[in-house]
Motif scaffolding. Structure first.
Motif, PDB file in Angstrom:
ATOM      1  N   SER A  29     -33.994  45.889 -28.723  1.00  0.00           N
ATOM      2  CA  SER A  29     -35.248  46.835 -29.153  1.00  0.00           C
ATOM      3  C   SER A  29     -36.172  46.334 -29.773  1.00  0.00           C
ATOM      4  O   SER A  29     -37.441  46.513 -30.061  1.00  0.00           O
ATOM      5  N   THR A  32     -39.786  41.432 -28.092  1.00  0.00           N
ATOM      6  CA  THR A  32     -40.829  41.448 -27.058  1.00  0.00           C
ATOM      7  C   THR A  32     -40.222  40.608 -25.868  1.00  0.00           C
ATOM      8  O   THR A  32     -39.836  39.283 -25.896  1.00  0.00           O
ATOM      9  N   ASP A  51     -43.661  44.876 -25.429  1.00  0.00           N
ATOM     10  CA  ASP A  51     -43.224  44.574 -26.649  1.00  0.00           C
ATOM     11  C   ASP A  51     -42.259  45.738 -27.119  1.00  0.00           C
ATOM     12  O   ASP A  51     -41.992  46.715 -26.600  1.00  0.00           O
ATOM     13  N   SER A  52     -42.079  45.676 -28.335  1.00  0.00           N
ATOM     14  CA  SER A  52     -40.977  46.664 -28.958  1.00  0.00           C
ATOM     15  C   SER A  52     -41.516  48.247 -28.825  1.00  0.00           C
ATOM     16  O   SER A  52     -40.796  49.213 -28.787  1.00  0.00           O
ATOM     17  N   SER A  53     -42.671  48.162 -28.942  1.00  0.00           N
ATOM     18  CA  SER A  53     -43.698  49.571 -28.561  1.00  0.00           C
ATOM     19  C   SER A  53     -43.945  49.813 -27.341  1.00  0.00           C
ATOM     20  O   SER A  53     -44.767  50.997 -27.082  1.00  0.00           O
ATOM     21  N   SER A  54     -43.348  49.150 -26.170  1.00  0.00           N
ATOM     22  CA  SER A  54     -43.581  49.155 -24.698  1.00  0.00           C
ATOM     23  C   SER A  54     -44.827  49.031 -24.662  1.00  0.00           C
ATOM     24  O   SER A  54     -45.487  49.615 -23.468  1.00  0.00           O
ATOM     25  N   THR A  55     -45.761  48.317 -25.299  1.00  0.00           N
ATOM     26  CA  THR A  55     -47.070  47.859 -25.020  1.00  0.00           C
ATOM     27  C   THR A  55     -47.088  46.619 -23.987  1.00  0.00           C
ATOM     28  O   THR A  55     -46.336  45.771 -24.122  1.00  0.00           O
ATOM     29  N   GLU A  99     -39.419  39.381 -32.730  1.00  0.00           N
ATOM     30  CA  GLU A  99     -40.629  39.982 -33.359  1.00  0.00           C
ATOM     31  C   GLU A  99     -40.691  39.972 -34.953  1.00  0.00           C
ATOM     32  O   GLU A  99     -41.861  39.775 -35.532  1.00  0.00           O
TER      33      GLU A  99
END
Length: 116
Positions: A29, A32, A51-55, A99
């Motif tokens: 998690s 990226t 990325d880890s924020s699901s962007t 990241e």
């Protein structure tokens, strides 16, 4: 981090494939995850990343056709490829970037061939 990609194959133009990349060995998690592709004689290019924020981020050439997603419970990233074109033919590589350290790991490639 070890990455195992799968799902490549031969498909007709207009068809679909889903690539999977399972990661092992570290905190998935916090990475990226990206898909790159490379045609013989060409540079490896970024296809999509999450990325880890699901962007998510996509190459212009695949926008609207490809979707990248991740399942942190399964330590897996996916690339859903729809409306495939012959120019999508390439070896697709999974990449994990920490990241925290920005160190990158590469998986083995999986070949996608789109016939016209």
């Amino acid at each position: 981090v070890q990455l195992q990609a799968s799902g490549g194959g031969l498909v007709q133009a207009g068809g679909s494939l889903r690539l999977s990349c399972e990661a092992s060995g570290n905190t998935f998690s916090a990475y990226t995850m990206s898909w790159y592709r490379q045609d013989p004689g060409k540079q490896r290019e970024l296809v999509a990343s999450i990325d880890s924020s699901s962007t998510t981020n996509y190459a212009v050439s695949v926008m609207g056709r490809f979707t990248i997603s991740r399942d942190n419970d399964k330590d897996t990233v996916y690339l859903q490829m729809n409306s495939l074109k012959p120019e999508d033919t390439a070896v697709y590589y999974c990449n994990a970037k920490s990241e925290a350290t920005l160190f990158r790991y590469w998986g083995q490639g999986t070949l996608v061939t789109v016939s016209s």
